[in-house]
Structure formats: structure tokens, C-alpha cells
Design an enzyme around this catalytic site. Structure first.
Site, PDB file in Angstrom:
ATOM      1  N   ASN A   1      98.051   7.547  46.382  1.00  0.00           N
ATOM      2  CA  ASN A   1      97.661   6.761  47.566  1.00  0.00           C
ATOM      3  C   ASN A   1      98.327   7.396  48.787  1.00  0.00           C
ATOM      4  OD1 ASN A   1     100.349   5.489  48.040  1.00  0.00           O
ATOM      5  ND2 ASN A   1      99.973   4.762  45.960  1.00  0.00           N
TER       6      ASN A   1
ATOM      7  N   LYS B   1      93.555  22.403  32.780  1.00  0.00           N
ATOM      8  CA  LYS B   1      92.680  22.044  33.907  1.00  0.00           C
ATOM      9  C   LYS B   1      91.260  21.785  33.397  1.00  0.00           C
ATOM     10  CE  LYS B   1      90.895  23.729  38.261  1.00  0.00           C
ATOM     11  NZ  LYS B   1      90.718  24.872  39.137  1.00  0.00           N
TER      12      LYS B   1
ATOM     13  N   PHE C   1     107.334  -5.726  48.648  1.00  0.00           N
ATOM     14  CA  PHE C   1     106.383  -5.480  49.729  1.00  0.00           C
ATOM     15  C   PHE C   1     104.992  -5.897  49.270  1.00  0.00           C
ATOM     16  CE2 PHE C   1     108.009  -2.916  53.336  1.00  0.00           C
ATOM     17  CZ  PHE C   1     109.348  -2.962  53.006  1.00  0.00           C
TER      18      PHE C   1
ATOM     19  N   LYS D   1     102.497 -13.561  45.794  1.00  0.00           N
ATOM     20  CA  LYS D   1     103.324 -12.539  45.116  1.00  0.00           C
ATOM     21  C   LYS D   1     104.807 -12.909  45.122  1.00  0.00           C
ATOM     22  CE  LYS D   1     100.153  -8.791  45.662  1.00  0.00           C
ATOM     23  NZ  LYS D   1      99.747  -7.630  46.418  1.00  0.00           N
TER      24      LYS D   1
HETATM   25  O1  C5P Z   1     101.114  -6.568  43.233  1.00  0.00           O
HETATM   26  P1  C5P Z   1     101.342  -5.496  44.223  1.00  0.00           P
HETATM   27  O2  C5P Z   1     101.224  -4.127  43.644  1.00  0.00           O
HETATM   28  O3  C5P Z   1     100.562  -5.615  45.481  1.00  0.00           O
HETATM   29  O4  C5P Z   1     102.860  -5.742  44.653  1.00  0.00           O
HETATM   30  C1  C5P Z   1     103.506  -4.881  45.525  1.00  0.00           C
HETATM   31  C2  C5P Z   1     104.982  -4.890  45.249  1.00  0.00           C
HETATM   32  O5  C5P Z   1     105.211  -4.675  43.849  1.00  0.00           O
HETATM   33  C3  C5P Z   1     105.684  -3.755  45.966  1.00  0.00           C
HETATM   34  O6  C5P Z   1     106.996  -4.185  46.273  1.00  0.00           O
HETATM   35  C4  C5P Z   1     105.661  -2.629  44.923  1.00  0.00           C
HETATM   36  O7  C5P Z   1     106.702  -1.701  45.123  1.00  0.00           O
HETATM   37  C5  C5P Z   1     105.823  -3.409  43.625  1.00  0.00           C
HETATM   38  N1  C5P Z   1     105.137  -2.800  42.479  1.00  0.00           N
HETATM   39  C6  C5P Z   1     105.851  -2.380  41.384  1.00  0.00           C
HETATM   40  N2  C5P Z   1     105.227  -1.832  40.292  1.00  0.00           N
HETATM   41  C7  C5P Z   1     103.885  -1.705  40.285  1.00  0.00           C
HETATM   42  C8  C5P Z   1     103.133  -2.126  41.390  1.00  0.00           C
HETATM   43  C9  C5P Z   1     103.791  -2.668  42.468  1.00  0.00           C
HETATM   44  O8  C5P Z   1     107.078  -2.489  41.381  1.00  0.00           O
HETATM   45  N3  C5P Z   1     103.292  -1.175  39.232  1.00  0.00           N
END
Ligand code: C5P
Length: 404
Positions: free
Chosen positions: A210, A289, A327, A341
Site C-alpha cells: 500500500n 518469477k 490507527f 475499532k
Molecule cells: O482494522 P484495521 O486494519 O483498519 O486497523 C488498523 C489498526 O490495526 C492500525 O493501528 C494497524 O497498525 C493495526 N493492524 C495490525 N495488524 C493488521 C492490520 C492492522 O496491527 N493485520
């Protein structure tokens, strides 16, 4: 308003070839809202002209103990009193010796003796001079007075020698200046921050990821350090350099990030998960690849661990667990999603980011506009600020939670 807005910095320049480098530092300080006044030793004036420093600082440069224009003033006392911080850069071996032994035989050394505020010293000299026991002993003495010494860099010098003694980079000096002005409210905290994207490979040259650049997480690391915390940064791939004084662990995938977070947890009091972790990874990564036309046009995925959710779960079963800050980057219903969340992941604080808005917020921008929601139901709308200033607002909210 940043920590540097309207701060009065007195810059002492001494006789080192690195004197020309601090001309840029003056511009950088003024860009950040500081008022800069320059004091130069006699030797410094041979390396760079006071006229240059006067033009760049926008203030008269002081070079002598006695003012011809205003003989009734006592420059070393008024200059020492009128400033918030004395920065001596570059600091020659001679000036460091003067400071160590309390000599008052030029304007800069006299000001240092008369100053009661913070003094930062950036040595710059030939590496043999720097490593000489006399210089090292003098540095130890000035440290014992409470002066902050910013170590010189290693590398090739103007004289051709190689070793320690090159003037530190501006970013290190900047962080030390910010630290001098920051509240030390995180001094007892061991902070763990994740930052940047993760990459999930599906063959040796391709991956899912991303646009996260890591700027927000790195700003949180730098500002936590400024506020006195011991900081570990677990970073996905970014183009950024770890802030000075921060331990940085590099990872690539979500699974690697999870392993590092769990390994560091024991010694942590605050976890901030600013990383944009990939929610999915390819189910069957290919060892070679994939050639054009060779693969099916669909990519089976499996879910990555939700690191923060797992921490939130563990927190329910533990009386003593680090504070958890997450976040939420949302393109719609950002406050409702953020609040959901906060509950679901059992967080103490969530930083909600509306990424559906303008280019000034979210991925890659230098600025951000966030809303903070905490476990007690408090909501704070933080205006558009630099990511560094946003980070300070997040730490202000964390410090309030720590205070209960
Ligand atoms: O549920 P979502 O991915 O939107 O939540 C975002 C938060 O969860 C962020 O703080 C991100 O760093 C954390 N996160 C995580 N592991 C993941 C996905 C998101 O710790 N696989």
C-alpha cells in the site's frame, strides 16, 4: 505552533572549517520560526564572514567583548539572558577547552559562563585532535556541567584525514534542540512503534502493498524520543532514516512484524501501531518469477494476523499490559469506524484518519488531520498540522491517559 516557534537561539560559531555548514542551519532555524543571533570567535571570522551570518540571521553579529556602538551595555550578560538556548557549532578543540576550564577570555566563552539555559555543543575538528585524551577529558567535563554534546560524524575531513570529527548533520542538531524544549513527560516510558507498509510477495519480484510512507510512525518515534522515551521502531520498507537515538528494526512482511512486536513486548509500556499492515498475503508465493501468461488471473490470498487485535485480546487477560494506541485510516464513516475499532481491538486510544479527503492528509503527505478517540469516550479533533506536530498532540493525549 511547533516547539521552535519564537524560540531565541544564540548560535556560537568557532574556528573550524565546518563553519560554512552552519550558515544553512541558521536558515533552517529561521524557517522553523526561531530568532537567531550569532556570536563568532576571532578565528571563526577567518573561516566565514560575519556579514554572511548577519544577512542570514537578520540580526547583527557579535564578535567582541565590548560594544563600540553601545559602550554602556554588557553584551555577554545581555546576550546570555536574552536567549532560550545556546548552540555552539562548530565547536573547536580550543573552545571546548575554554568551556571545560571556565575561561572567560572571549565573548562566546564568557556568554557560556553567564548562561543558565541549555547549552548544546557540536564538536568539529581533525579526528586526531578529537580523539586526543585532552579533548575527550574536556568533553567529559562539559558533560558533567550539564552541557549536551552532540557527537561528531565519522568520515573524510577537509584536511584529507578520515575518522570521527566531522560536524554532525543538521537533523541530529535539530533533534537535540527540540529535545531541549520538549516536555520530558515520557521519560519513564519504553515505547514501541510500528511504521510504514508491509510487503507480501507472490514471487521474487512482485508483492502486495500500500502507499504508506512511514512518515507518521517515524514522526511519532522522533517526538517520543524528544519527550524522553526509550523508543523502538519496527519499520516496514520505507525510504526514511531512523530518527537519532531510536532503535530501528526493519521488517518486510506482516508475519515478520508480528514476530518482532511480540519479541519486544515484555520491555514495553506503550505500543503505537501506526503501520499500514497488509490484511492479506498470497496463499502460495512462487519461488521463481512468474512468466507472462503462465499464471491464472486470480491470486488466492490468506488473512494476515491482526497484530493489534491480538494485543488487545491479551490485554483483557492481563492486569499489567502496555497502553495500546491504534490507527484507523478510513475513507468513509471514519468516526463510527474508529469508535468500533477502539472497542473491538480493546485500545486505549485510536487515531482516526479521514483518507477520503484532500491530499493534505493521509498517505505520503507531510501534514495530517486526525481525530483522537480514547477509552473514556473523549474525542479531540486535531486541526491540519505537520505530522511532527500531530505526533506531539497524540503524545499529549497519551500523557493525559498515563496521568489518569
Ligand atoms: O482494522 P484495521 O486494519 O483498519 O486497523 C488498523 C489498526 O490495526 C492500525 O493501528 C494497524 O497498525 C493495526 N493492524 C495490525 N495488524 C493488521 C492490520 C492492522 O496491527 N493485520
Amino acid at each position: 505552533m511547533s516547539l521552535l516557534t519564537d524560540k531565541k537561539i544564540l548560535l556560537g560559531i568557532t574556528g573550524s572549517i565546518a563553519a560554512y555548514k552552519v550558515a544553512d542551519w541558521v536558515r533552517a532555524l529561521r524557517r522553523e520560526g526561531c530568532q537567531v543571533t550569532v556570536v563568532m570567535t576571532e578565528a571563526a571570522c577567518r573561516f566565514i564572514s560575519p556579514l554572511t551570518m548577519a544577512a542570514l540571521s537578520g540580526n547583527p553579529v557579535h564578535t567582541g567583548m565590548f560594544s563600540a556602538e553601545a559602550p554602556e551595555t554588557i553584551p555577554h550578560i545581555s546576550l546570555a539572558k536574552e536567549h532560550d538556548l545556546l548552540l555552539i557549532a562548530p565547536a573547536s578543540a580550543q573552545t571546548i577547552a575554554r568551556l571545560a576550564h571556565g575561561l572567560a577570555d572571549n565573548l562566546l566563552a564568557t556568554i557560556a559562563l553567564a548562561s543558565s539555559g541549555p547549552i548544546l555543543v557540536c564538536p568539529a575538528m581533525n579526528s586526531v585532535m578529537f580523539q586526543h585524551p585532552a579533548t575527550q577529558a574536556n568533553l567529559a567535563i562539559i558533560r558533567s556541567y550539564g552541557y549536551q554534546v552532540i557527537e561528531p560524524d565519522c568520515g573524510k575531513m577537509a584536511c584529507g584525514d578520515e575518522g570521527p570529527g566531522r560536524l554532525t548533520e543538521w537533523e541530529n542538531a535539530r533533534q537535540a534542540i527540540l529535545t531541549a524544549f520538549a516536555p520530558q513527560d515520557l521519560a519513564d516510558e519504553q515505547v514501541l512503534i510500528t511504521a510504514g507498509p508491509t510487503r507480501e510477495s507472490f514471487d521474487p519480484v512482485r508483492f502486495l502493498s500500500n502507499p504508506s510512507t512511514g512518515k507518521m510512525g517515524y514522526a511519532l518515534a522522533a517526538t517520543a524520543r524528544q519527550r524522553g522515551a526509550t523508543v523502538t521502531l519496527i519499520s516496514g520498507p520505507t525510504g526514511l532514516t531512523a530518527p537519532p537515538g531510536v532503535r530501528c528494526i526493519h521488517v518486510t512482511t506482516a508475519v515478520e512484524m508480528q514476530a518482532q512486536v511480540m519479541a519486544c513486548l515484555e520491555a514495553t509500556t506503550i505500543v503505537v501501531k501506526a503501520a499500514a499492515v497488509s490484511d492479506y498475503r498470497p496463499a502460495e508465493p512462487q519461488p521463481h518469477k512468474v512468466k507472462k501468461g503462465e499464471a491464472a488471473l486470480s491470486l488466492p490470498l490468506v488473512a494476515n494476523p491482526d497484530i493489534l487485535k491480538e494485543l488487545g485480546k491479551r490485554k483483557r487477560d492481563s492486569a499489567k499490559f502496555p497502553l495500546l494506541i491504534g490507527f484507523a485510516a478510513e475513507s468513509r464513516d471514519h468516526l463510527t469506524e474508529g469508535a468500533r475499532k477502539l472497542q473491538e481491538k480493546n485500545l486505549d486510544l485510536i487515531v482516526v484518519n479521514d483518507i477520503g479527503g484532500t491530499e493534505e492528509t493521509g498517505f505520503g503527505a507531510d501534514t495530517n488531520r486526525v481525530t483522537l478517540l480514547d477509552r473514556n469516550g473523549a474525542q479531540e479533533d486535531v486541526p491540519l498540522l505537520s505530522k511532527e506536530e500531530t505526533a506531539h498532540r497524540i503524545w499529549d493525549a497519551v500523557a493525559r491517559l498515563i496521568d489518569g
